[in-house]
Every structure is written in structure tokens, then in C-alpha cells.
Design an enzyme around this catalytic site. Structure first.
Site, short mmCIF file in Angstrom:
data_model
loop_
_atom_site.label_atom_id
_atom_site.label_comp_id
_atom_site.label_asym_id
_atom_site.label_seq_id
_atom_site.Cartn_x
_atom_site.Cartn_y
_atom_site.Cartn_z
CE LYS A 20 12.34 21.37 7.29
NZ LYS A 20 12.21 20.83 5.91
NE ARG A 65 11.56 1.00 23.89
CZ ARG A 65 11.83 1.06 22.53
NH1 ARG A 65 13.06 1.18 22.03
NH2 ARG A 65 10.81 1.14 21.80
CG HIS A 74 17.08 6.55 11.54
ND1 HIS A 74 16.96 6.75 12.84
CD2 HIS A 74 17.43 7.52 10.98
CE1 HIS A 74 16.80 8.02 13.07
NE2 HIS A 74 17.17 8.58 12.00
CG HIS A 87 17.78 2.53 15.71
ND1 HIS A 87 16.73 3.41 16.29
CD2 HIS A 87 18.02 3.55 14.62
CE1 HIS A 87 16.15 4.49 15.69
NE2 HIS A 87 16.76 4.55 14.60
CB SER A 95 6.99 24.39 5.84
OG SER A 95 8.09 23.92 6.53
CB SER A 108 -1.00 -0.02 1.13
OG SER A 108 -1.65 1.34 1.57
#
Lengths: 525, 370
Positions: A324, A443, A246, A296, A261, A162
């Protein structure tokens, strides 16, 4: 603009539609339904973690909840919501009558609901739903997984198909269907960020498909891609997964950058600052996303050279991301600011995403990451960028474009309430998670040591507040569509710029059957 | 769910232990721990400084440039000079961060010249520690969660070290470079002790290295940090750092105990002794899945089980070899002959199983050898 033919009647309108607005609407509603489902799983998690000790669910079921929460939010809520936004907006922003590949557009949406139905149905299978985390590390997800993992693999394949179809459609549309005069460097930032995102998706979704296919082979056909006993390597799985994973997080955040933006200039009544540098920064982030995946995996035992390479590359991401943020703030600087709900969500985004960026920079420092890795500090970090980043900007987008979509204005007081409750609830939920993470709480645990109790309780209360605020959002949107105050100005917001604000409000079923003129100079979005 | 509801309700509202709310990373007790802590603080303060500057500009703009105050929007929208500045300056700041980060990382990776090697193996859901030392009897043991089910399910008061306590901790000497060789038996685990700043993934089929030199005696606690299945949250790490003298004495005693076990394996034990030892083994190795009364749970019931009541050799095969494709592990490599004999005897006679069978260590050794 004459309406040659309106939508078909009844259910067939939605089943067979090739209209980008209908498909966009379906994507948006579907993703909101998934957002509520994933949110429900999060509530189960936070309820169990409200106090130390096991109260509501068993540890195995808890793992199913964390897994499904992650999968549903990433693949069901955030990604489809931005695809929905792209469907609605890209043709209207570039002056195209529809998407380039409308039938594929229909298909790319309609294979999603069955995929998620299948994923959710694993909850009722023997052995339960996938319980190996949304990162599904082998061999926990292969040799040691419940039988439902096969359905999970199939669901991931469908989601990948998809996404790839949706991305091809966006690339084809942006490349071929821009109105005359709409050069690349005149495209709205949202279109730019989505174009880059679409390339990322086309590049990495097949990698994910490869990873799950190798899992399937390991589980059912006797291969040993990820089993050391057969000559394979469990760490190989992580490399492949994060080579997808990532870029995936930038797939989620880049369209969010695009939304912000668009909205910040509108409510600053001032053109976006540094348009060209925004485009280059987005492209740089996309490029860097391919060479940082192993950050990671700092604790898997990589050689020091690898460790150093991935640390330096990851730190570099701070540069374009910083550009940014500086550009957004410069856009606000000396503007004429007003603070309607979309702007509030964008400012919330700006603050919280930047905090998430700072913790991201901290996490990039490999030796320090030995202490942060797989703790709640990471959980806090990625919820600051995923929820306050992607979800806040998506919410801003809905408030901003909803009047254009349905010709009715949402209730501003309720919208602002939604913002403040979300903002406060979010921070009560996730800010304390920095503390428990630094203090040593791993976690994905269903129960925890007593020293983490107070902050976890706070976190759970915040989560219930944040969760409840989304019901207010749902109510506000439905009430707007059903009985909102009608608006008819083409330019609903006085500061809004772009072709989508030149069509009638509500946007007619077909827009830009004749290509529009694109008079604006570069840099004014 | 619904387990011991009334007790749970009482404990649910019981006041929580007044543990301190730690806000920051532990500075740790080791040199590397301190280095990492300082690095963490340095980066954090740089971020705070940048954040304060950036947000100050933003909030000033929000305050001063409001339309409601009649502020007119300027129309400037680019400046190459500014863009270059805020690309270059952050880059320089990053270089300043990378220097200490690199030197700390090099230290972490310096695994050479260890004085003591310990092999750490992650199992679902416990750690095995083996002291690798050519001289003398090998010392190896499992370290299981010591917190009781009653505490976890809220029928008993939770102790201070709730979920962070084990039945048998790892013991290491102070002021000695100890190298950890970390691996796993089934899925990926991760061995973490925050105060000594060691976190290493335990990966089946691979051996990772890490090291520490602990200057102070003390008890340091940690947990598994890689999701490893249902009981991932229940496999803590407990490290006791003791003086080298105490460590030598401890190791000697462990060697003696290991030798005694070897001796014991050659003897014939009484039923009572087998039952006592068997209960201890059952409680630490079987109970989590098979229930305190053998009633089952994740695993099948032991009480009335056809396997347990059936042929001894097939019972032994299941316990020692596991059942592939299920959570039932192979305990043959985890329990010694005495423990296997004891737990087999216990299972065949406890929970109303009353077979009257007595299994001796020698029987186990015989079955192992075919």
C-alpha cells in the site's frame, strides 16, 4: 436534480432523520466531541506525567483517565468518525440515493450518545470509573473492578450493537445500491476499504460482546470463565479480547487507507497506482488480522509453537501494508503535486504511519517484544498508527470534502497552520516515547523513575501543543460552515475524481435520485 | 490532591536529578539480553534502510514533481511487474529477519537444567520471592517499594533510585542458571528486569517459566509491566546478583533468620518489642492504604476503628482473611505469626487506640487453629 422535500425543521430533523447526510453529519460532530473529551483525558494524563512524583491526581484516578482515554478515542472518536464519513460518502460515491437501511441508520447513531453518557457518568460513581485499561484484562476488570464495571459492560454492548448495525447497512448499501456500471472493481478505494472493514466489524464485534458478557456472568452470576480458582482461565480473556482487538485496529485503519487513496491521487492529478493490488492488499490485511491476535500476548507464557506461529503471521502483515505504501508513493511519482491541507495531512500520514509500521514490525519479533511489551515503545507505536494514521487521515478527509458538504471553502492558511502545529506537536509528544520505552518505562504508570523525566516533560509539552492545535481545527471548521468563502464548482478540487464531485456544491439534501452513468474505466478510481 | 501544597510547590520546581537520558534498549548483562539487543538493532537498521529509501523517493517526488514548478502529471497507473517485485522482496527480507528471531526465541524458551528455582508471586502491589530448595528451612519474603510517600508526594528530595528500590531485593548467584516460576495471587502482574531481558506475566492460577544466567555481579532494576490496579507504578523489582559464595552465605543467613522467627513465634515478647516490630510491619504492609497516622485513605481509618477497638478475633479475621470485594487483602499468608501478633498489637495501641491489648505470636497461632 429537483429537491422534492427538504429537511424537517428544528430538532426533529436530527432526531428522526433517515437522510444519510444528516446522519453522517451527526456522527462527525459526535465523534469530534468525543475526540475533545478523550483529548481532555489525555491532557490530564500528560499533566500528571509532566514531572516525576504525584502532583495533580491520585494513582487510581490516573488509571481511570488512561482507561477512558482509550475507550473514548477508539469507540467514541475514531470509529464513529469513519462511520460518519461512510454515511456521507458511500452513497455519493457509488451513485446511490441514500443508505440501504435508513431507519436502522438513524438508530445506530442515536444509541451512541446515551452509551457514552453512561460511560462518562461512571466517573461520578462510587469507586470511580473503570480503571483497568481499555483492554480490560480479567481479573482486574472482574473480581477486582469497581462496581461501575457493569455500566461499562452495558455501554460496550450498545456500542457493539451500533457498530454492527452500521456495518450491515454499509454492506447492504454497497452490495445492492451501486449505480449501473459501477462494478466492484470500479468502486472508489474508500468504498472498498469500508466494505472490508464492515465485514471485519460484523465478524468481531460479537466476539467482544461475548467477552463482556462472560465478564458480566463472572461478576454477577457466579461463573468462573476468567478465574482459575473456579476452573477458568484469565488468559482466555486475552485470547477472546485480542481476537476482537486485532481486527479492531484494522477496522480503524482500513477506512483511513481508503481516505488516503482518494486524496493522494487528487492532489497528484494522477490515477491511484495499482488499484487492483490495493484491493487485494486490503483484503489480505483483513484476512491476516484474524490470525495474529496473540502477538499482543507474547509474554503470557504461550507454548513455543504458538509463539512462532503468531510471530511469522504477524511479520507477514508487513507485505500487504508495504504494497500500500509503495502504491501511494508511486501514485505521487511523476504527478503534478500540490500541497493543500488535505494533501499535507496525507503526506503526514504516509510518513508517520510508515514509522508506526516499522515499529510494528519490530514489535512482531517475539524475543525482542519481551523487552518492548507493555512499555512506552508500544504506546509510541500505536499512537503513530492510530493518531498519525487514523486521525490525520480523518482530518484530511474533513478538509477535502468539507467544501462539498457545506459549499464553502475553509481557510487554507489556517488549515496549513493546523497541519504544521499538529505534525510538530504530535512528534514532540510521541517520538520521545520510543526512547523512554526502550529505556524501560512501563506504560500505564502515573509516576516514573527519574531517568525518564526529561523525555516525559517533552512529551507533555508536545501533547499540549497537539491538543491546542485541534481547537484551531474546530475553529476553522465552524468558521467555514458559518462564513467560509462560497464555492459552487461541482469539482471543488481540480484533480478530484469520483461521482461525489459530479453533484452540485453544496451537495443537495437528496442526491442521485436518478442513478448516474458510470463511464470511467477501471483503475481511475 | 492538594496534599502538602507548599512542600509540593517547592519540590515541583526543584531541579530534576541529572540522570542520563537513555535512548535505546539496554544491551543487558546476559547472553540472551545481548542476543535480543542485537536482534533489535538488526531489525531497526533494516527498517531505517527501507525507510530512507522509501522516503527519499517520496521527498524527491515532492521536490521534483510539483505542480507549482509546472510539472505535468504522467498518467501511468499500474505495473504487475513492479507489484510482484515489491511483494516478493519484502517477503525475502522478512525471512532474513525470521531466522535470527527464531533462534533467539528458542534460547529464551530453553528452561531446562536450572540450578536454582525461585517462585515469584505477584501481589497487589509487591512481589513475593520463595527459594524452592528441599534442604533446610524454606526462605520466602516479600519485596516492597522502599521509596517513601514523602518523595512520591514531592515533599522530600527524590533519591537516585526513585521508584526502583525495594526493602528486600531478590538475591541470585552469578554464573548459575536460575529458573523463575512466575505466578500471581490476585490480578495479572508482569515481572520485568530489562538488563537481564526477562519479562514474564504473573497470572493467578498459572505458573510461567523464565530463566537467566547472570555473568556479572550487580544490581538490576525493573518494574511490574502489566496494569495491576492503582499502585501498578509502585511495585519495582530489584535483583542483586552476587557471587555463588556470597549467595550461599546470604541464603544461610536467611535460613537462620527464618529459624529464629520460628523460635520467636514460640516465645512471649515484650510490649516494646511487639510495638517496634508492629510499626515496621505496619509501615510496609498497611501504610499505603491506611495512612501513616492510621487516618485512612484507600482503606478505612485505623485510628478509632471499631474493628481495631473491638473483639480481637474479629480484628484478626479481617487482617488475616481480608475483606472480599474490597482492596483489603488477606495478610494471613503474607505475614508470619510474629508479624501478625506485632501488627495487631501495634494497631490496637498506636494512633490513640490505646486498648492496652498485647497479642502474642502464640495467640495468633491459637486463633489460626480455630
Amino acid at each position: 436534480m429537483a429537491d422534492h422535500h427538504g429537511p424537517a425543521q428544528g430538532i426533529s430533523r436530527w432526531l428522526f432523520t433517515t437522510n444519510h447526510k444528516d446522519i453522517g453529519t451527526m456522527y462527525l460532530w459526535f465523534s469530534f466531541a468525543m475526540f475533545l473529551l478523550g483529548g481532555f483525558f489525555a491532557m490530564v494524563i500528560r499533566a500528571e506525567l509532566f514531572q516525576p512524583g504525584m502532583q495533580l491526581v491520585e494513582p487510581g484516578f490516573f488509571n481511570q483517565m488512561t482507561t477512558l482515554h482509550g475507550l473514548v478515542m477508539v469507540f467514541g472518536a475514531i470509529m464513529p468518525s469513519f462511520v460518519g464519513l461512510a454515511n456521507w460518502l458511500i452513497p455519493m460515491m457509488i451513485g446511490a440515493p441514500d443508505m440501504a437501511l435508513p431507519r436502522m441508520n438513524n438508530w445506530s447513531f442515536w444509541i451512541l450518545p446515551p452509551a457514552f453518557l453512561m460511560l462518562a457518568s461512571t466517573l461520578f460513581m462510587e469507586g470511580g470509573a473503570p480503571a483497568f485499561g481499555w483492554t480490560f484484562y480479567a481479573p482486574l476488570s472482574t473480581t477486582y473492578a469497581a462496581p461501575s464495571v457493569t455500566f461499562f459492560i452495558f455501554a460496550i454492548h450498545i456500542l457493539g450493537v451500533s457498530s454492527i448495525m452500521g456495518s450491515i447497512n454499509i454492506i447492504a448499501t454497497v452490495m445492492n445500491m451501486r449505480a449501473p456500471g459501477m462494478t466492484y472493481m470500479k468502486m472508489p478505494m474508500f468504498v472498498w476499504t469500508w466494505l472490508i472493514t464492515a465485514f471485519l466489524l460484523v465478524a468481531v464485534m460479537p466476539v467482544l460482546a461475548g467477552a463482556v458478557t462472560m465478564m458480566l456472568m463472572d461478576i454477577h452470576f457466579g461463573t468462573s470463565f476468567f478465574s482459575a480458582a473456579g476452573g477458568g482461565d484469565p488468559v482466555l480473556f486475552q485470547h477472546i479480547f485480542w481476537f476482537f482487538g486485532h481486527p479492531e485496529v484494522y477496522i480503524i485503519i482500513l477506512p483511513a487507507f481508503g481516505v488516503v487513496s482518494q486524496i493522494i491521487p487528487a492532489f497528484s492529478r494522477k490515477p491511484l497506482f495499482g488499484y487492483a493490488s490495493m484491493v487485494y492488499a486490503t483484503a489480505s490485511i483483513a484476512f491476516l488480522s484474524f490470525i495474529v491476535w496473540a502477538h499482543h500476548m507474547y509474554t503470557v507464557g504461550m507454548p513455543i509453537a504458538g509463539e512462532l506461529f503468531f510471530m511469522y503471521a504477524t511479520m507477514l502483515i508487513a507485505v500487504p501494508t508495504g504494497v500500500k505504501v509503495f502504491n501511494w508513493i508511486s501514485t505521487m511519482w511523476r504527478g503534478a503535486l500540490s500541497f493543500e491541507t488535505p494533501m499535507l495531512f496525507c503526506i503526514g500520514f504516509l510518513i508517520l504511519f510508515t514509522l508506526g509500521g516499522f515499529t510494528g514490525l519490530m514489535l512482531s519479533i517475539a524475543p525482542a517484544d519481551f523487552q518492548y511489551h507493555d512499555t512506552y515503545f508500544v504506546v509510541a507505536h500505536f499512537h503513530y498508527v492510530m493518531v498519525a494514521g487514523a486521525v490525520f487521515s480523518m482530518t484530511a478527509a474533513v478538509y477535502y470534502w468539507l467544501p462539498k458538504w457545506c459549499g464553502r471553502m475553509y481557510n487554507e492558511a489556517m488549515g496549513k497552520t493546523h497541519f504544521w502545529v499538529s505534525f510538530i506537536g504530535f512528534n514532540i509528544t510521541f517520538f520521545p516515547q520510543h526512547f523512554v520505552g526502550l529505556a524501560g518505562m512501563p506504560r500505564r504508570i502515573p509516576d516514573y523513575a527519574l531517568q525518564f523525566a526529561d523525555f516525559n516533560m517533552m512529551s507533555s509539552i508536545g501533547a499540549f501543543i497537539y491538543g491546542a492545535s485541534q481547537l484551531l481545527f474546530l475553529y476553522n471548521v465552524v468558521a467555514t460552515i458559518v462564513a467560509g468563502k462560497p464555492v459552487s464548482e461541482e469539482k471543488v478540487w481540480d484533480g478530484a475524481e469520483g461521482l461525489e464531485w459530479t453533484v452540485a456544491t453544496p451537495a443537495p439534501y437528496h442526491t442521485f435520485e436518478e442513478p448516474p452513468l458510470v463511464p470511467k474505466p477501471a483503475g481511475t478510481i | 490532591m492538594g496534599k502538602r501544597v507548599s512542600g509540593a510547590a517547592v519540590a515541583f520546581f526543584a531541579p530534576l536529578a541529572a540522570a542520563e537520558n537513555q535512548l535505546n534498549m539496554s544491551p543487558g548483562v546476559t547472553e540472551i539480553g545481548a542476543d535480543i539487543f542485537q536482534l533489535h538493532m538488526l531489525i531497526m537498521w533494516i527498517c531505517v534502510a527501507i525507510g530512507v529509501a522509501v522516503f527519499a523517493v517520496m521527498f524527491y517526488s515532492i521536490y521534483a514533481h510539483r505542480k507549482s514548478k509546472g510539472h505535468q502529471a504522467a498518467q501511468f497507473h499500474e505495473s504487475t511487474r513492479v507489484e510482484v517485485a515489491w511483494t516478493v522482496v519484502p517477503f525475502l527480507i522478512l525471512i532474513a529477519m525470521a531466522v535470527p528471531a527464531t533462534s533467539t526465541l528458542l534460547e529464551v524458551y530453553d528452561n531446562d537444567e536450572a540450578e536454582l528455582d525461585i517462585l515469584i508471586t505477584g501481589y497487589q502491589w509487591k512481589w513475593k520471592y520463595e527459594y524452592l530448595d528441599e534442604s533446610g528451612e524454606p526462605v520466602a519474603f516479600f519485596s516492597n517499594l522502599a521509596t517513601s510517600q514523602e518523595e512520591i508526594y514531592n515533599t522530600e528530595h527524590k533519591g537516585d533510585n526513585y521508584l526502583l528500590e525495594v526493602d528486600e531485593p531478590l538475591v541470585i548467584p552469578t554464573n548459575t542458571k536460575v529458573r523463575f516460576l512466575v505466578t500471581a495471587n490476585d490480578v495479572i502482574h508482569s515481572w520485568w528486569v530489562p538488563e537481564i531481558a526477562v519479562k514474564r506475566d504473573a497470572i493467578p492460577g498459572f505458573i510461567n517459566e523464565a530463566w537467566t544466567r547472570v555473568p556479572e555481579e550487580g544490581i538490576y532494576r525493573g518494574q511490574c509491566t502489566e496494569l495491576c490496579g492503582a499502585y501498578h507504578g509502585f511495585m519495582p523489582v530489584e535483583v542483586h546478583a552476587v557471587s555463588p559464595e556470597d549467595f550461599d552465605a546470604w541464603l544461610l543467613a536467611k535460613r537462620g533468620a527464618a529459624a529464629a522467627q520460628t523460635q520467636l513465634a514460640m516465645q512471649t515478647l515484650s510490649v516494646d518489642e511487639l510495638m517496634d516490630r508492629g510499626k515496621a510491619v505496619y509501615d510496609s504492609a498497611c501504610l499505603a492504604c491506611h495512612g501513616a497516622q492510621g487516618e485512612g485513605g484507600i482503606g478505612n481509618a485505623i485510628a478509632g476503628s471499631t474493628v481495631v477497638l473491638g473483639d480481637l478475633s474479629s480484628h484478626m479475621a479481617v487482617v488475616a482473611g481480608g475483606v472480599s470485594g474490597t482492596a483489603m487483602q488477606a495478610f494471613g499468608g503474607q505475614l508470619n505469626d510474629v508479624e501478625l501478633a506485632a501488627v495487631l498489637t501495634y494497631q490496637r495501641n498506636a494512633f490513640g487506640n490505646n486498648t492496652g491489648d498485647v497479642v502474642q505470636p502464640g495467640d495468633v497461632a491459637g486463633m489460626k487453629n480455630g
